[in-house]
Design an enzyme around this catalytic site. Structure first.
Site, PDB file in Angstrom:
ATOM      1  N   HIS A 177      -2.718-102.735 -47.424  1.00 32.57           N
ATOM      2  CA  HIS A 177      -1.482-102.025 -47.086  1.00 32.57           C
ATOM      3  C   HIS A 177      -0.376-103.035 -46.812  1.00 32.57           C
ATOM      4  CE1 HIS A 177       0.833 -98.587 -45.901  1.00 32.57           C
ATOM      5  NE2 HIS A 177       0.903 -98.890 -44.625  1.00 32.57           N
ATOM      6  N   ASN A 193       6.280 -98.815 -40.569  1.00 36.16           N
ATOM      7  CA  ASN A 193       5.389 -98.291 -41.589  1.00 36.16           C
ATOM      8  C   ASN A 193       6.199 -97.407 -42.535  1.00 36.16           C
ATOM      9  OD1 ASN A 193       2.980 -97.612 -42.951  1.00 36.16           O
ATOM     10  ND2 ASN A 193       1.840 -97.460 -41.051  1.00 36.16           N
ATOM     11  N   CYS A 196       3.079 -98.273 -50.862  1.00 31.50           N
ATOM     12  CA  CYS A 196       3.448 -98.961 -49.624  1.00 31.50           C
ATOM     13  C   CYS A 196       4.165-100.280 -49.889  1.00 31.50           C
ATOM     14  CB  CYS A 196       2.219 -99.183 -48.756  1.00 31.50           C
ATOM     15  SG  CYS A 196       0.893-100.130 -49.547  1.00 31.50           S
ATOM     16  N   GLN A 256       6.220 -92.543 -47.856  1.00 32.79           N
ATOM     17  CA  GLN A 256       5.652 -92.684 -49.203  1.00 32.79           C
ATOM     18  C   GLN A 256       4.835 -91.481 -49.615  1.00 32.79           C
ATOM     19  OE1 GLN A 256       3.103 -96.099 -47.662  1.00 32.79           O
ATOM     20  NE2 GLN A 256       1.743 -95.298 -49.254  1.00 32.79           N
TER      21      GLN A 256
END
Length: 452
Positions: A368, A390, A72, A66
């Site tokens: 997040h 992630n 996110c 990102q």
């Protein structure tokens, strides 16, 4: 003046003497001042417990990044969707455009904001509500329900159909100028209303303002494609999908996900939010005609149960958490055992409040969003460690993956998104039929995942 109200010289001398009187304090001072708090509090035994082998695991494509944006929640959502494409067409890897939903989210959030301004024209400018609305009109953050609304309206496109730009990879400048414009727009609407301009004319002004927003977004991000060609080849180089699609057609054909079946479960143990009830947040959303957000509040063990059930069916799980807590970022380890801050300082800091108290006192909220892609289970089938994808690139953590310990899940995971078929009959009935309690706009459950 009463010495009990002030920091006195005697107070300072006493604190200094107490600190210097403990050998451990001097060692901690040298370690922390040289290396930082988390490096000094790192416990090797806790780190060692975070292995990268898992009993249940889905296999994802290459890591996504990102970059310097708060997208996110979009990346996590798209990563759950691209997994279906990779699996369906036997691809080595694949990415959906993250710039495409960013464009539509900014446009829809701008409209949502201006509608909120029109709905609060009689509220005082300095009051809490209008001040809150002006605080962050179109920030990068979001939640699953907001992403679902975007996809239902606009579909998805491959990354090649709308690639990243300088402004999507680093959203700060674009956000700053768009925010400034929208605050100015709010000023013009409120002043026009005060001058006697009627409702129809105010809405005409709003439409003209959205033209300006569209202009700014196209300048920064490019024009979103209305249709495009696709040619996907599988791992063996064979043509797996080809054709001409609109974004909605591509979502239906390639992703094939029943969006309304996927719902948000939260775990907030505060007194004002009893478990086994539904909640929404006032004035939180993006696509006006699709409404806002809707949650079912459940204990952490229920969030784990449904997440494991979905992983067992070979599907990843979107989740939201407070990522900064007890986190070794460079190593990609979220584990309350991996850091011992309280022992380092010699008094309770991390353990001075429980989960509910952290929410109530502003210490913690969802910051997040990521994707659960694996889990380890003990002999009784209880989770011990989770694998996390992630969206910070392949060089983060361990080849782009993090691990999350089960005690950390209890403390800092606030939301998961699963197919509602995994709920119990009673949970599903409550979600489907109970009128949700409306939370204030500034409630911690209204926080947006936005960590860069």
């Amino acid at each position: 003046m009463d010495s009990m109200r002030c920091v006195t010289a005697d107070d300072i001398s006493h604190s200094s003497e107490v600190f210097a009187g403990e050998r451990a304090n001097l060692i901690a001072k040298n370690a922390v001042s040289s290396n930082g708090i988390r490096a000094a509090a790192r416990t090797p035994e806790g780190v060692a417990a975070n292995t990268m082998t898992f009993d249940i695991e889905v296999k994802q494509g290459d890591r996504t990044n990102q970059k310097r944006s708060g997208r996110c929640w979009m990346f996590a959502s798209l990563n759950t969707m691209r997994y279906r494409i990779i699996k369906k067409y036997d691809l080595k890897t694949f990415e959906l455009s993250q710039c495409y939903p960013l464009f539509w989210d900014k446009l829809e959030k701008s409209n949502w904001f201006l509608e909120n301004i029109l709905n609060t024209l009689d509220e005082p400018l300095k009051g809490r509500l209008v001040s809150y609305l002006l605080q962050d009109p179109i920030g990068d953050g979001g939640q699953w329900d907001m992403f679902k609304s975007l996809v239902k309206k606009y579909g998805v496109v491959p990354k090649e159909a709308m690639p990243e730009t300088a402004c999507s990879s680093n959203t700060h400048e674009m956000d700053s100028y768009l925010t400034r414009y929208l605050r100015g727009a709010a000023k013009r609407l409120r002043e026009s209303y005060a001058a006697g301009v009627g409702a129809d004319d105010l809405r005409s002004m709003k439409k003209e303002m959205l033209d300006d927003v569209y202009h700014l977004l196209v300048t920064c991000l490019g024009e979103p494609p209305r249709e495009f060609d696709v040619r996907l080849r599988n791992k063996d180089g064979e043509l797996a999908l080809s054709g001409h699609f609109t974004p909605q057609e591509f979502f239906s054909e390639a992703v094939g996900m029943e969006l309304d079946d996927y719902i948000s479960l939260i775990s907030a143990p505060t007194e004002d939010k009893p478990f086994m009830h539904t909640y929404t947040v006032s004035r939180l959303g993006n696509v006006v005609e699709d409404g806002g957000v809707r949650y079912l509040n459940l204990p952490p063990d229920e969030l784990k149960r449904v997440a494991i059930a979905q992983l067992k069916d070979d599907l990843p799980v979107w989740f939201g958490c407070d990522v900064a807590q007890s986190y070794l970022r460079d190593e990609g380890i979220m584990d309350t055992r991996a850091l011992d801050v309280d022992t380092l300082f010699g008094f309770p800091i991390e353990t001075c409040m429980d989960k509910a108290e952290r929410l109530e006192y502003g210490e913690s909220l969802m910051t997040h969003a990521m994707v659960l892609e694996g889990v380890n289970l003990d002999a009784e089938g209880r989770p011990t460690l989770w694998k996390v994808e992630n969206s910070w690139g392949k060089d983060h953590g361990r080849e782009g993956f993090d691990t999350l310990s089960d005690p950390w899940f209890d403390e800092y995971v606030y939301q998961v998104v699963v197919d509602k078929k995994y709920l119990t009959d009673s949970e599903r009935d409550i979600y489907d039929h109970e009128e949700p309690t409306v939370l204030e706009p500034w409630d911690p459950m209204g926080s947006l995942a936005r960590t860069r």
